[in-house]
Design a protein around this motif. Structure first.
Motif, PDB file in Angstrom:
ATOM      1  N   TYR A   1       0.673   7.507   7.426  1.00 23.76           N
ATOM      2  CA  TYR A   1       0.978   8.927   6.244  1.00 23.76           C
ATOM      3  C   TYR A   1       0.193  10.031   6.438  1.00 23.76           C
ATOM      4  O   TYR A   1      -0.515  10.306   7.459  1.00 23.76           O
ATOM      5  N   ARG A   2       0.675  11.148   5.866  1.00 19.38           N
ATOM      6  CA  ARG A   2      -0.031  12.542   5.975  1.00 19.38           C
ATOM      7  C   ARG A   2      -0.625  12.839   4.506  1.00 19.38           C
ATOM      8  O   ARG A   2       0.099  12.644   3.582  1.00 19.38           O
ATOM      9  N   VAL A   3      -1.787  13.355   4.902  1.00 17.40           N
ATOM     10  CA  VAL A   3      -2.473  13.982   3.640  1.00 17.40           C
ATOM     11  C   VAL A   3      -2.372  15.366   3.928  1.00 17.40           C
ATOM     12  O   VAL A   3      -2.866  15.815   4.769  1.00 17.40           O
ATOM     13  N   ALA A   4      -2.115  16.232   2.856  1.00 18.82           N
ATOM     14  CA  ALA A   4      -1.768  17.582   3.120  1.00 18.82           C
ATOM     15  C   ALA A   4      -2.155  18.379   1.959  1.00 18.82           C
ATOM     16  O   ALA A   4      -1.637  18.032   0.662  1.00 18.82           O
ATOM     17  N   ARG A   5      -2.720  19.788   2.222  1.00 15.20           N
ATOM     18  CA  ARG A   5      -2.967  20.762   1.073  1.00 15.20           C
ATOM     19  C   ARG A   5      -2.637  22.108   1.793  1.00 15.20           C
ATOM     20  O   ARG A   5      -3.398  22.320   2.758  1.00 15.20           O
ATOM     21  N   ASP A   6      -1.758  22.907   1.256  1.00 17.27           N
ATOM     22  CA  ASP A   6      -1.511  24.288   1.841  1.00 17.27           C
ATOM     23  C   ASP A   6      -1.524  24.053   3.562  1.00 17.27           C
ATOM     24  O   ASP A   6      -0.645  23.263   3.903  1.00 17.27           O
ATOM     25  N   ASP A   7      -2.279  24.664   4.310  1.00 17.46           N
ATOM     26  CA  ASP A   7      -2.239  24.503   5.880  1.00 17.46           C
ATOM     27  C   ASP A   7      -2.979  23.613   6.437  1.00 17.46           C
ATOM     28  O   ASP A   7      -2.863  23.297   7.602  1.00 17.46           O
ATOM     29  N   ASP A   8      -3.754  22.654   5.457  1.00 19.24           N
ATOM     30  CA  ASP A   8      -4.539  21.843   6.169  1.00 19.24           C
ATOM     31  C   ASP A   8      -3.920  20.369   5.925  1.00 19.24           C
ATOM     32  O   ASP A   8      -3.316  20.018   4.932  1.00 19.24           O
ATOM     33  N   TRP A   9      -4.101  19.599   7.067  1.00 21.26           N
ATOM     34  CA  TRP A   9      -3.354  18.241   6.883  1.00 21.26           C
ATOM     35  C   TRP A   9      -4.251  17.128   7.802  1.00 21.26           C
ATOM     36  O   TRP A   9      -5.092  17.534   8.496  1.00 21.26           O
ATOM     37  N   LEU A  10      -3.706  15.927   7.491  1.00 16.84           N
ATOM     38  CA  LEU A  10      -4.446  14.871   8.209  1.00 16.84           C
ATOM     39  C   LEU A  10      -3.327  14.028   8.488  1.00 16.84           C
ATOM     40  O   LEU A  10      -2.749  13.336   7.409  1.00 16.84           O
ATOM     41  N   ASP A  11      -3.083  13.573   9.596  1.00 17.26           N
ATOM     42  CA  ASP A  11      -2.107  12.249  10.161  1.00 17.26           C
ATOM     43  C   ASP A  11      -2.889  11.065  10.487  1.00 17.26           C
ATOM     44  O   ASP A  11      -3.645  11.235  11.198  1.00 17.26           O
ATOM     45  N   VAL A  12      -2.350   9.928   9.486  1.00 14.95           N
ATOM     46  CA  VAL A  12      -3.182   8.576   9.923  1.00 14.95           C
ATOM     47  C   VAL A  12      -2.282   7.854  10.054  1.00 14.95           C
ATOM     48  O   VAL A  12      -1.124   7.472   9.669  1.00 14.95           O
TER      49      VAL A  12
ATOM     50  N   LEU B   1       0.832  -1.038   0.001  1.00 15.75           N
ATOM     51  CA  LEU B   1       0.040  -0.005   0.040  1.00 15.75           C
ATOM     52  C   LEU B   1       1.017   1.327   0.159  1.00 15.75           C
ATOM     53  O   LEU B   1       0.431   2.160  -0.664  1.00 15.75           O
ATOM     54  N   ALA B   2       1.857   1.347   0.771  1.00 20.53           N
ATOM     55  CA  ALA B   2       2.766   2.432   1.052  1.00 20.53           C
ATOM     56  C   ALA B   2       3.428   2.661  -0.753  1.00 20.53           C
ATOM     57  O   ALA B   2       3.445   3.791  -1.044  1.00 20.53           O
ATOM     58  N   HIS B   3       3.857   1.563  -1.345  1.00 21.14           N
ATOM     59  CA  HIS B   3       4.333   1.645  -2.598  1.00 21.14           C
ATOM     60  C   HIS B   3       3.471   2.290  -3.635  1.00 21.14           C
ATOM     61  O   HIS B   3       3.433   3.367  -4.481  1.00 21.14           O
ATOM     62  N   ALA B   4       1.915   1.761  -3.504  1.00 19.44           N
ATOM     63  CA  ALA B   4       0.982   2.369  -4.190  1.00 19.44           C
ATOM     64  C   ALA B   4       0.430   3.698  -4.036  1.00 19.44           C
ATOM     65  O   ALA B   4       0.275   4.474  -4.941  1.00 19.44           O
ATOM     66  N   LEU B   5       0.735   4.102  -2.847  1.00 18.38           N
ATOM     67  CA  LEU B   5       0.445   5.541  -2.319  1.00 18.38           C
ATOM     68  C   LEU B   5       1.471   6.612  -2.859  1.00 18.38           C
ATOM     69  O   LEU B   5       1.337   7.879  -3.179  1.00 18.38           O
ATOM     70  N   GLY B   6       2.661   6.028  -2.997  1.00 21.16           N
ATOM     71  CA  GLY B   6       3.647   6.936  -3.861  1.00 21.16           C
ATOM     72  C   GLY B   6       3.307   6.953  -5.059  1.00 21.16           C
ATOM     73  O   GLY B   6       3.456   8.265  -5.776  1.00 21.16           O
ATOM     74  N   ARG B   7       3.105   6.003  -5.823  1.00 25.81           N
ATOM     75  CA  ARG B   7       2.387   6.246  -7.110  1.00 25.81           C
ATOM     76  C   ARG B   7       1.206   7.169  -7.264  1.00 25.81           C
ATOM     77  O   ARG B   7       0.711   7.751  -8.304  1.00 25.81           O
ATOM     78  N   HIS B   8       0.231   6.930  -6.417  1.00 30.20           N
ATOM     79  CA  HIS B   8      -1.090   7.627  -6.257  1.00 30.20           C
ATOM     80  C   HIS B   8      -0.589   9.107  -6.244  1.00 30.20           C
ATOM     81  O   HIS B   8      -1.041  10.226  -6.904  1.00 30.20           O
ATOM     82  N   ASN B   9       0.172   9.543  -5.341  1.00 31.08           N
ATOM     83  CA  ASN B   9       0.768  10.763  -5.200  1.00 31.08           C
ATOM     84  C   ASN B   9       1.224  11.589  -6.539  1.00 31.08           C
ATOM     85  O   ASN B   9       0.930  12.698  -6.953  1.00 31.08           O
ATOM     86  N   GLU B  10       1.895  10.780  -7.280  1.00 27.34           N
ATOM     87  CA  GLU B  10       2.382  11.202  -8.390  1.00 27.34           C
ATOM     88  C   GLU B  10       1.371  11.206  -9.537  1.00 27.34           C
ATOM     89  O   GLU B  10       1.254  12.304 -10.358  1.00 27.34           O
ATOM     90  N   PHE B  11       0.351  10.495  -9.388  1.00 28.01           N
ATOM     91  CA  PHE B  11      -0.773  10.491 -10.571  1.00 28.01           C
ATOM     92  C   PHE B  11      -1.797  11.670 -10.308  1.00 28.01           C
ATOM     93  O   PHE B  11      -2.060  12.521 -11.221  1.00 28.01           O
ATOM     94  N   LEU B  12      -1.546  12.153  -8.870  1.00 29.37           N
ATOM     95  CA  LEU B  12      -2.591  13.314  -8.485  1.00 29.37           C
ATOM     96  C   LEU B  12      -2.057  14.537  -9.091  1.00 29.37           C
ATOM     97  O   LEU B  12      -2.790  15.479  -9.334  1.00 29.37           O
ATOM     98  N   GLU B  13      -0.801  14.639  -9.730  1.00 22.46           N
ATOM     99  CA  GLU B  13      -0.435  15.773 -10.348  1.00 22.46           C
ATOM    100  C   GLU B  13      -0.962  16.127 -11.626  1.00 22.46           C
ATOM    101  O   GLU B  13      -1.028  17.200 -12.049  1.00 22.46           O
ATOM    102  N   ALA B  14      -1.591  14.849 -11.999  1.00 18.39           N
ATOM    103  CA  ALA B  14      -2.288  14.879 -13.571  1.00 18.39           C
ATOM    104  C   ALA B  14      -3.592  15.591 -13.289  1.00 18.39           C
ATOM    105  O   ALA B  14      -4.191  15.980 -14.274  1.00 18.39           O
TER     106      ALA B  14
ATOM    107  N   VAL C   1      -0.112  13.105  -0.554  1.00 22.02           N
ATOM    108  CA  VAL C   1      -0.076  12.053   0.467  1.00 22.02           C
ATOM    109  C   VAL C   1       1.367  11.751   0.544  1.00 22.02           C
ATOM    110  O   VAL C   1       2.340  11.576  -0.371  1.00 22.02           O
ATOM    111  N   GLU C   2       1.861  11.671   1.815  1.00 22.36           N
ATOM    112  CA  GLU C   2       3.114  11.302   2.017  1.00 22.36           C
ATOM    113  C   GLU C   2       3.352  10.182   3.073  1.00 22.36           C
ATOM    114  O   GLU C   2       2.601  10.350   4.372  1.00 22.36           O
ATOM    115  N   ILE C   3       4.303   9.321   2.821  1.00 18.74           N
ATOM    116  CA  ILE C   3       4.327   8.124   3.818  1.00 18.74           C
ATOM    117  C   ILE C   3       5.413   8.729   5.001  1.00 18.74           C
ATOM    118  O   ILE C   3       6.322   9.056   4.465  1.00 18.74           O
ATOM    119  N   ARG C   4       4.860   8.417   6.413  1.00 20.62           N
ATOM    120  CA  ARG C   4       5.729   8.639   7.441  1.00 20.62           C
ATOM    121  C   ARG C   4       6.456   7.430   7.971  1.00 20.62           C
ATOM    122  O   ARG C   4       7.729   7.431   8.260  1.00 20.62           O
TER     123      ARG C   4
END
Length: 387
Positions: A354-365, A227-240, A342-345
């Motif tokens: 993992y942390r999900v963040a945009r600007d000043d908002d974030w969520l640590d899971v 899942l961590a590997h897929a989330l890294g890919r997910h983060n790259e796809f989100l740029e599109a 999304v960033e794997i911690r």
């Protein structure tokens, strides 16, 4: 801001959900208008978009279309569909239709008109592949899309979009947006270049099958590295662009049958705390079970009928439903999640942070197998449970 920034989809397979016969006969079900009985349920769950699998005239399961301008007679007629759209509009629910524009039934009029390639689709002799290099195909698809958009739908799911040239989608979506600038296009891509379909095909959102696979597989095998590997890919796809995230759909095994009821709840918690546009396949929020079979009827076990009304659902699904409501409510209060990064911690076999963040908002899971979940948001709200 677009409709996708807050969208949570409820994905329904109308033919079988309403009890229609899809093989061995054409016995009608309750009809598409009967789905109005489920709209308050959809809203109470927390969804705002109804994604319907094929509703156009076909021979069997809906993906062998005969006439894109006609509601399947097992579901009623255009007046019945209009009643459903009207009830959706009254509740602020958007409707997306499933457009099968990669292939048609082998006896569709377009075959005799020379709009197909002369090849069957993936060896299915009953399906004829469309010739997307023929300008007439593009014109026909644009006309169909505009016809139903004129009747109140919000957009289209593009079936097997990955098998159609991206230039075709760009041509079609651009033309449709000339008269329906807010129309939404969801491209199905199982394998291939997600970013290219978004960028070059001019679609708004694509299905995230890589994340779907990693979600259930990591839980089933106690391997959060996947899942961590897929989330890294997910983060790259989100740029599109936007990504449609899910734990199941009409083509997959039910998550509860794959990982069990408790971990299916855990999968949903992860889903609703990740970036993307989430969709719920009808019944997953009730813990429905079902495994795909073999052969022509392989998908039947995961496309079950619904009762006439939500009041007739088994009480056994209430626990899962309440968790889904809780997760969706949390997500609604943290709208930044749709377009965040999304960033794997931290990761090991049984634990993922993992942390999900945009600007000043974030969520640590933090997820700890077999069933511990904790999320803390930048506004101080916490979502946690132990199964």
């Amino acid at each position: 801001m677009t409709a996708l920034d807050h969208a949570i989809l409820w994905h329904l397979y109308p033919l079988t959900a309403t009890g229609a016969q899809i093989r061995g006969g054409r016995k009608p079900g309750r009809g598409v208008a009967s789905l109005s009985a489920w709209l308050d349920y959809l809203v109470e769950l927390g969804c705002d978009t109804l994604l319907l699998a094929p509703i156009f005239q076909s021979h069997t399961h809906g993906y062998d279309t005969i006439d894109h301008y006609r509601i399947d007679d097992r579901l009623g007629d255009e007046e019945d569909f209009g009643k459903l759209v009207g009830e959706c509009r009254r509740r602020g629910i958007n409707v997306l239709l499933d457009g099968v524009f990669n292939h048609v039934a082998a006896d569709h009029p377009w075959v005799d008109q020379g709009l197909t390639t002369g090849r069957s689709w993936e060896g299915h002799e009953e399906l004829a592949e469309l010739n997307h290099a023929d300008e007439r195909v593009a014109e026909a698809v644009v006309a169909i899309m505009n016809y139903w958009l004129d009747r109140g739908i919000a957009g289209w799911r593009l079936d097997v979009a990955y098998a159609v040239p991206t230039a075709f989608w760009a041509k079609v979506t651009d033309r449709v947006r000339q008269t329906h600038p807010d129309a939404v296009f969801l491209g199905e891509i199982i394998h291939g270049d997600y970013a290219a379909l978004l960028r070059d095909g001019h679609v708004d959102v694509v299905t995230q099958y890589e994340l779907w696979k990693a979600l259930w597989s990591s839980l089933k095998d106690t391997n959060m590295h996947e899942l961590a590997h897929a989330l890294g890919r997910h983060n790259e796809f989100l740029e599109a662009g936007y990504l449609n995230t899910f734990v199941g759909n009409h083509d997959t095994d039910r998550i509860a049958s794959v990982v069990g009821q408790d971990q299916a709840i855990l999968a949903a918690a992860i889903l609703f705390t990740l970036p993307g546009v989430p969709s719920i396949y009808y019944g997953d929020e009730q813990g429905f079970e079902g495994l795909r079979g073999e052969g022509f009827a392989a998908d039947d076990p995961v496309r079950p009928p619904l009762p006439d009304t939500p009041a007739e659902l088994s009480p056994l699904g209430a626990r899962v439903y309440e968790y889904y409501q809780r997760f969706i409510g949390f997500r609604r209060r943290h709208g930044f999640l749709t377009t965040a990064g999304v960033e794997i911690r931290e990761v090991d076999n049984a634990r993922l942070s993992y942390r999900v963040a945009r600007d000043d908002d974030w969520l640590d899971v933090t997820v700890s197998l077999p069933g511990e979940f904790k999320a803390i948001a930048s506004d101080g709200e916490e979502l946690s449970f132990s199964l």
